[in-house]
Scaffold this active site. Sequence first.
Site, PDB file in Angstrom:
ATOM      1  N   GLU A 124      28.912  75.158  42.367  1.00  0.00           N
ATOM      2  CA  GLU A 124      28.839  76.560  41.929  1.00  0.00           C
ATOM      3  C   GLU A 124      27.563  77.219  42.452  1.00  0.00           C
ATOM      4  O   GLU A 124      27.556  78.419  42.755  1.00  0.00           O
ATOM      5  CB  GLU A 124      28.950  76.622  40.392  1.00  0.00           C
ATOM      6  CG  GLU A 124      30.391  76.324  39.949  1.00  0.00           C
ATOM      7  CD  GLU A 124      30.541  75.681  38.591  1.00  0.00           C
ATOM      8  OE1 GLU A 124      29.601  75.711  37.786  1.00  0.00           O
ATOM      9  OE2 GLU A 124      31.630  75.114  38.341  1.00  0.00           O
ATOM     10  N   HIS A 174      24.865  71.783  42.744  1.00  0.00           N
ATOM     11  CA  HIS A 174      26.224  71.889  42.202  1.00  0.00           C
ATOM     12  C   HIS A 174      27.025  72.856  43.071  1.00  0.00           C
ATOM     13  O   HIS A 174      26.475  73.844  43.576  1.00  0.00           O
ATOM     14  CB  HIS A 174      26.181  72.379  40.749  1.00  0.00           C
ATOM     15  CG  HIS A 174      27.513  72.252  40.083  1.00  0.00           C
ATOM     16  ND1 HIS A 174      28.501  73.182  40.262  1.00  0.00           N
ATOM     17  CD2 HIS A 174      28.037  71.291  39.285  1.00  0.00           C
ATOM     18  CE1 HIS A 174      29.580  72.791  39.591  1.00  0.00           C
ATOM     19  NE2 HIS A 174      29.322  71.648  38.980  1.00  0.00           N
ATOM     20  N   GLU A 222      31.736  65.643  43.926  1.00  0.00           N
ATOM     21  CA  GLU A 222      32.582  66.563  43.173  1.00  0.00           C
ATOM     22  C   GLU A 222      33.402  67.413  44.135  1.00  0.00           C
ATOM     23  O   GLU A 222      32.920  68.445  44.617  1.00  0.00           O
ATOM     24  CB  GLU A 222      31.718  67.493  42.304  1.00  0.00           C
ATOM     25  CG  GLU A 222      30.892  66.778  41.268  1.00  0.00           C
ATOM     26  CD  GLU A 222      30.524  67.700  40.111  1.00  0.00           C
ATOM     27  OE1 GLU A 222      30.875  67.365  38.981  1.00  0.00           O
ATOM     28  OE2 GLU A 222      29.933  68.766  40.350  1.00  0.00           O
ATOM     29  N   SER A 263      37.371  67.559  36.777  1.00  0.00           N
ATOM     30  CA  SER A 263      38.458  67.372  35.819  1.00  0.00           C
ATOM     31  C   SER A 263      38.571  65.949  35.278  1.00  0.00           C
ATOM     32  O   SER A 263      39.672  65.448  35.066  1.00  0.00           O
ATOM     33  CB  SER A 263      39.785  67.847  36.413  1.00  0.00           C
ATOM     34  OG  SER A 263      39.701  69.230  36.751  1.00  0.00           O
TER      35      SER A 263
HETATM   36  P1  PGA Z   1      34.959  69.896  35.298  1.00  0.00           P
HETATM   37  O1  PGA Z   1      33.525  70.226  35.978  1.00  0.00           O
HETATM   38  O2  PGA Z   1      34.805  68.536  34.632  1.00  0.00           O
HETATM   39  O3  PGA Z   1      35.190  70.999  34.319  1.00  0.00           O
HETATM   40  O4  PGA Z   1      35.942  69.856  36.401  1.00  0.00           O
HETATM   41  C1  PGA Z   1      32.754  69.235  36.592  1.00  0.00           C
HETATM   42  C2  PGA Z   1      31.483  69.840  37.137  1.00  0.00           C
HETATM   43  O5  PGA Z   1      31.529  70.972  37.635  1.00  0.00           O
HETATM   44  O6  PGA Z   1      30.413  69.202  37.099  1.00  0.00           O
END
Ligand code: PGA
Length: 250
Positions: free
Chosen positions: A97, A95, A167, A212
């Site tokens: 993050e 991910h 993403e 989003s």
């Molecule tokens: P979000 O996050 O739908 O809040 O943009 C998606 C994700 O990080 O998997």
Amino acid sequence: MRRKLVVGNWKMHGSLAQNESLLSAIKSGAVQLSRVDIAVCAPFPYLAQLKQELAASAVKWGAQDVHQLEKGAFTGEVSASMLADFGCTYVIVGHSERRNIYGETSRLVAEKFAAAQSAGLIPILCMGETLEQREGGETESVVAEQLDAVIALVGVQAFGKAVVAYEPVWAIGTGKTASQEQAQAVHAFIRQRVAGHDAHVAEGLVILYGGSVKAANAPALFAMADIDGGLIGGAALVAEEFLGICRAGQ
Ligand code: PGA
């Protein structure tokens, strides 16, 4: 025709009480949605709750990260075989993050992918570019590097039992969704790159879009040829939003 898959990524959110009402709404909503696959990925302490609450449901569940090694002196870490032993189906790897906040490299993500698969889990491999990279025209090279690191380590056949999630970092949690055309272009690029190694694997590969996604924009995204569902953050915490997205995949 690939079945759509919608995966909720709860990130570091939830409590036993909040999860319970969310899960009971998802479970009952999912009964009507037999033509879409649904899954939820929760923080480790709540996996037992998912296991219990979803035992009699078609909704699958999994974790948000995994260690790349089988076992050892790694205080605080969780191995893929532990997740498999416990009954997880999916695990998210790479991910943005994890890549951006914790400095996970594409090589490390590939190792996590390999560990997940060898334990029998289905890895959900995330990839995507930052705003700066998109504006610098580097989207394809960034995504290619993230994908190629995994192909180099485990081979393309491994994608027969994996999910990819595109993403774009600039769309995650920002309320800015990639347009369906922007997302489709990158999804098609990913599929073509896999097809360069094996056309059959590419054709069957489920490629999710994340960033989003909401009930309102999911139908247009999911209508695109190479978008096979979504990885949902914020909207996965609101039962009606999440189920609305699932309905768009039906
Ligand atoms: P979000 O996050 O739908 O809040 O943009 C998606 C994700 O990080 O998997």
